[in-house]
Design a protein around this motif. Structure first.
Motif, PDB file in Angstrom:
ATOM      1  N   VAL A   1     -24.485  34.213  89.012  1.00 40.27           N
ATOM      2  CA  VAL A   1     -24.485  35.120  87.862  1.00 40.27           C
ATOM      3  C   VAL A   1     -23.800  36.436  88.194  1.00 40.27           C
ATOM      4  CG1 VAL A   1     -25.968  36.430  86.295  1.00 40.27           C
ATOM      5  CG2 VAL A   1     -26.552  34.073  86.897  1.00 40.27           C
ATOM      6  N   HIS A   2     -24.060  36.979  89.378  1.00 42.56           N
ATOM      7  CA  HIS A   2     -23.525  38.280  89.762  1.00 42.56           C
ATOM      8  C   HIS A   2     -22.351  38.090  90.716  1.00 42.56           C
ATOM      9  CE1 HIS A   2     -26.854  40.130  87.750  1.00 42.56           C
ATOM     10  NE2 HIS A   2     -27.723  39.493  88.502  1.00 42.56           N
ATOM     11  N   LEU A   3     -21.171  38.435  90.230  1.00 42.29           N
ATOM     12  CA  LEU A   3     -19.948  38.256  91.014  1.00 42.29           C
ATOM     13  C   LEU A   3     -19.088  39.506  90.949  1.00 42.29           C
ATOM     14  CD1 LEU A   3     -18.827  34.726  89.757  1.00 42.29           C
ATOM     15  CD2 LEU A   3     -19.657  35.255  92.056  1.00 42.29           C
ATOM     16  N   PRO A   4     -18.356  39.811  92.020  1.00 42.19           N
ATOM     17  CA  PRO A   4     -17.380  40.902  91.936  1.00 42.19           C
ATOM     18  C   PRO A   4     -16.322  40.594  90.880  1.00 42.19           C
ATOM     19  CG  PRO A   4     -17.760  40.233  94.222  1.00 42.19           C
ATOM     20  CD  PRO A   4     -18.429  39.208  93.359  1.00 42.19           C
TER      21      PRO A   4
ATOM     22  N   VAL B   1     -30.001  33.697  92.603  1.00 44.91           N
ATOM     23  CA  VAL B   1     -31.275  34.170  93.134  1.00 44.91           C
ATOM     24  C   VAL B   1     -32.082  34.855  92.036  1.00 44.91           C
ATOM     25  CG1 VAL B   1     -30.450  36.453  93.858  1.00 44.91           C
ATOM     26  CG2 VAL B   1     -32.342  35.368  95.095  1.00 44.91           C
ATOM     27  N   SER B   2     -31.412  35.331  91.005  1.00 50.50           N
ATOM     28  CA  SER B   2     -32.087  36.068  89.934  1.00 50.50           C
ATOM     29  C   SER B   2     -32.768  35.116  88.952  1.00 50.50           C
ATOM     30  CB  SER B   2     -31.065  36.925  89.166  1.00 50.50           C
ATOM     31  OG  SER B   2     -31.650  37.473  88.007  1.00 50.50           O
TER      32      SER B   2
ATOM     33  N   HIS C   1     -29.052  48.764 100.974  1.00 50.15           N
ATOM     34  CA  HIS C   1     -29.164  48.543  99.527  1.00 50.15           C
ATOM     35  C   HIS C   1     -30.412  49.215  98.960  1.00 50.15           C
ATOM     36  CE1 HIS C   1     -25.704  46.077  99.074  1.00 50.15           C
ATOM     37  NE2 HIS C   1     -26.167  45.038  99.737  1.00 50.15           N
ATOM     38  N   VAL C   2     -31.531  49.103  99.674  1.00 49.50           N
ATOM     39  CA  VAL C   2     -32.771  49.734  99.206  1.00 49.50           C
ATOM     40  C   VAL C   2     -32.592  51.244  99.121  1.00 49.50           C
ATOM     41  CG1 VAL C   2     -35.193  50.181  99.737  1.00 49.50           C
ATOM     42  CG2 VAL C   2     -34.255  47.879 100.049  1.00 49.50           C
ATOM     43  N   SER C   3     -31.976  51.831 100.125  1.00 54.41           N
ATOM     44  CA  SER C   3     -31.739  53.278 100.113  1.00 54.41           C
ATOM     45  C   SER C   3     -30.878  53.679  98.916  1.00 54.41           C
ATOM     46  CB  SER C   3     -31.054  53.710 101.412  1.00 54.41           C
ATOM     47  OG  SER C   3     -31.892  53.482 102.518  1.00 54.41           O
ATOM     48  N   ALA C   4     -29.866  52.876  98.636  1.00 52.32           N
ATOM     49  CA  ALA C   4     -28.994  53.168  97.492  1.00 52.32           C
ATOM     50  C   ALA C   4     -29.752  53.071  96.174  1.00 52.32           C
ATOM     51  CB  ALA C   4     -27.800  52.220  97.494  1.00 52.32           C
ATOM     52  N   VAL C   5     -30.607  52.056  96.057  1.00 57.45           N
ATOM     53  CA  VAL C   5     -31.396  51.889  94.833  1.00 57.45           C
ATOM     54  C   VAL C   5     -32.332  53.075  94.631  1.00 57.45           C
ATOM     55  CG1 VAL C   5     -33.192  50.511  93.724  1.00 57.45           C
ATOM     56  CG2 VAL C   5     -31.253  49.373  94.829  1.00 57.45           C
ATOM     57  N   LEU C   6     -33.037  53.460  95.684  1.00 58.23           N
ATOM     58  CA  LEU C   6     -33.967  54.591  95.586  1.00 58.23           C
ATOM     59  C   LEU C   6     -33.221  55.864  95.188  1.00 58.23           C
ATOM     60  CD1 LEU C   6     -36.192  53.947  98.737  1.00 58.23           C
ATOM     61  CD2 LEU C   6     -36.838  53.608  96.340  1.00 58.23           C
TER      62      LEU C   6
ATOM     63  N   ASP D   1     -28.040  49.785  84.776  1.00 52.62           N
ATOM     64  CA  ASP D   1     -26.587  49.675  84.859  1.00 52.62           C
ATOM     65  C   ASP D   1     -25.992  50.526  85.975  1.00 52.62           C
ATOM     66  OD1 ASP D   1     -26.450  47.842  82.857  1.00 52.62           O
ATOM     67  OD2 ASP D   1     -25.859  49.239  81.294  1.00 52.62           O
ATOM     68  N   LEU D   2     -26.786  51.449  86.532  1.00 53.48           N
ATOM     69  CA  LEU D   2     -26.312  52.235  87.663  1.00 53.48           C
ATOM     70  C   LEU D   2     -26.203  51.389  88.931  1.00 53.48           C
ATOM     71  CD1 LEU D   2     -28.498  55.458  87.243  1.00 53.48           C
ATOM     72  CD2 LEU D   2     -26.064  55.240  86.718  1.00 53.48           C
ATOM     73  N   LEU D   3     -26.912  50.280  88.966  1.00 56.58           N
ATOM     74  CA  LEU D   3     -26.995  49.456  90.165  1.00 56.58           C
ATOM     75  C   LEU D   3     -25.939  48.363  90.168  1.00 56.58           C
ATOM     76  CD1 LEU D   3     -30.876  48.957  90.340  1.00 56.58           C
ATOM     77  CD2 LEU D   3     -29.508  50.862  91.225  1.00 56.58           C
ATOM     78  N   THR D   4     -25.459  48.037  91.361  1.00 51.75           N
ATOM     79  CA  THR D   4     -24.563  46.900  91.501  1.00 51.75           C
ATOM     80  C   THR D   4     -25.380  45.611  91.374  1.00 51.75           C
ATOM     81  OG1 THR D   4     -24.851  46.706  93.894  1.00 51.75           O
ATOM     82  CG2 THR D   4     -23.150  48.235  93.102  1.00 51.75           C
ATOM     83  N   SER D   5     -24.688  44.483  91.241  1.00 55.11           N
ATOM     84  CA  SER D   5     -25.387  43.207  91.122  1.00 55.11           C
ATOM     85  C   SER D   5     -26.233  42.918  92.357  1.00 55.11           C
ATOM     86  CB  SER D   5     -24.387  42.070  90.889  1.00 55.11           C
ATOM     87  OG  SER D   5     -23.470  41.992  91.960  1.00 55.11           O
ATOM     88  N   ARG D   6     -25.710  43.227  93.555  1.00 52.60           N
ATOM     89  CA  ARG D   6     -26.477  42.986  94.771  1.00 52.60           C
ATOM     90  C   ARG D   6     -27.682  43.905  94.849  1.00 52.60           C
ATOM     91  NH1 ARG D   6     -27.084  39.016  96.508  1.00 52.60           N
ATOM     92  NH2 ARG D   6     -25.060  38.496  97.403  1.00 52.60           N
ATOM     93  N   GLU D   7     -27.539  45.157  94.421  1.00 51.70           N
ATOM     94  CA  GLU D   7     -28.667  46.087  94.417  1.00 51.70           C
ATOM     95  C   GLU D   7     -29.757  45.607  93.466  1.00 51.70           C
ATOM     96  OE1 GLU D   7     -26.049  50.088  95.548  1.00 51.70           O
ATOM     97  OE2 GLU D   7     -26.664  49.711  93.468  1.00 51.70           O
ATOM     98  N   ARG D   8     -29.378  45.012  92.347  1.00 50.60           N
ATOM     99  CA  ARG D   8     -30.381  44.471  91.415  1.00 50.60           C
ATOM    100  C   ARG D   8     -31.157  43.337  92.062  1.00 50.60           C
ATOM    101  NH1 ARG D   8     -27.776  44.193  85.331  1.00 50.60           N
ATOM    102  NH2 ARG D   8     -26.513  46.069  85.435  1.00 50.60           N
ATOM    103  N   GLU D   9     -30.453  42.463  92.768  1.00 49.45           N
ATOM    104  CA  GLU D   9     -31.127  41.352  93.438  1.00 49.45           C
ATOM    105  C   GLU D   9     -32.117  41.861  94.480  1.00 49.45           C
ATOM    106  OE1 GLU D   9     -27.682  37.886  93.159  1.00 49.45           O
ATOM    107  OE2 GLU D   9     -27.747  39.228  94.882  1.00 49.45           O
ATOM    108  N   VAL D  10     -31.695  42.827  95.274  1.00 51.58           N
ATOM    109  CA  VAL D  10     -32.575  43.397  96.294  1.00 51.58           C
ATOM    110  C   VAL D  10     -33.761  44.097  95.638  1.00 51.58           C
ATOM    111  CG1 VAL D  10     -32.742  45.140  98.114  1.00 51.58           C
ATOM    112  CG2 VAL D  10     -30.760  43.618  98.026  1.00 51.58           C
ATOM    113  N   LEU D  11     -33.512  44.823  94.563  1.00 51.83           N
ATOM    114  CA  LEU D  11     -34.579  45.500  93.830  1.00 51.83           C
ATOM    115  C   LEU D  11     -35.666  44.525  93.400  1.00 51.83           C
ATOM    116  CD1 LEU D  11     -35.909  47.691  91.966  1.00 51.83           C
ATOM    117  CD2 LEU D  11     -34.190  47.069  90.244  1.00 51.83           C
ATOM    118  N   ARG D  12     -35.276  43.416  92.815  1.00 50.83           N
ATOM    119  CA  ARG D  12     -36.266  42.449  92.319  1.00 50.83           C
ATOM    120  C   ARG D  12     -37.081  41.856  93.461  1.00 50.83           C
ATOM    121  NH1 ARG D  12     -31.751  40.982  88.697  1.00 50.83           N
ATOM    122  NH2 ARG D  12     -32.274  41.773  86.625  1.00 50.83           N
TER     123      ARG D  12
END
Length: 227
Positions: free
Chosen positions: A66-69, A94-95, A201-206, A165-176
């Protein structure tokens, strides 16, 4: 259905693509030439390569993350189906978020399964999609029914969340996964990345969400029904 089913695997992680190919090769070898054998004819890692590989090889089924560059799986679906509407897509991600499931189904995917699926289950899902069935991991089917049932179907599109929408696709996956209580090591294994990359990624999300710790992150995700 007889003969070999030709599949293109689309995912931005080479190790995951390699794993999927190995699982499907094992299933094919086990079938010993029987009907519905599966052959991976190409791989792709982003939207441009996915569109190009799919249109070149014209497979029976595309396994699509689902999440691709380059625009995401829905972009691949729209660009390919405009030129080759006969090709069938099975989302493999993974989502398990409702907005991801509904988004690719609206774009034209025939099914959606999560990466917790086993090799034999994935092979069966590919065969079913190739045969014209719609295939979903059990808990995801409800998302689709809710979205397309009732007055005014197919229903409203998922709401846009400016913060998400501020998060990249990978950051969303890590967030969940963080919000579900996964450790960094578990996330790294699940997403085929390093522990250090997970931490980054976690640091970027926070930072982007202006949160202080994992507890606040989990509450943020729960409030938005992302887990």
């Amino acid at each position: 259905m007889s003969g070999s089913l030709r599949v293109v695997v689309v995912d931005d992680h080479r190790m995951f693509r390699t794993g999927v190919r190995a699982e499907l090769d094992a299933e094919r070898d086990g079938a010993a030439g029987g009907p519905g054998d599966i052959t991976v004819v190409a791989e792709a890692e982003d939207v441009p390569t996915a569109v190009a590989a799919t249109l070149e090889h014209r497979p029976d089924v595309v396994l699509l993350d689902v999440h691709l560059p380059g625009g995401g799986g829905a972009t691949v679906l729209r660009e390919v189906l405009a030129q080759a509407p006969e090709i069938r897509f099975l989302a493999l991600s993974v989502s398990d978020a409702a907005e991801d499931v509904i988004g690719v189904i609206r774009a034209g995917a025939r099914g959606y399964v999560t990466k917790s699926i086993t090799g034999p289950e994935l092979a069966d899902a590919i065969r079913r999609v190739a045969a014209g069935d719609a295939v979903f991991s059990p808990r995801l089917a409800g998302f689709v029914l809710d979205a397309f049932a009732g007055p005014g179907a197919p229903g409203p599109a998922p709401a846009v969340d400016p913060e998400l929408d501020l998060l990249t696709s990978r950051e969303r996956e890590v967030l969940r996964l963080i919000a579900r209580g996964y450790t960094y090591r578990e996330i790294a294994k699940d997403l085929f990345i390093s522990d250090r990359t997970v931490e980054s990624h976690v640091s970027a999300v926070l930072r982007k969400l202006q949160l202080s710790n994992r507890h606040e992150l989990s509450r943020w995700a729960t409030d938005r029904r992302l887990i």
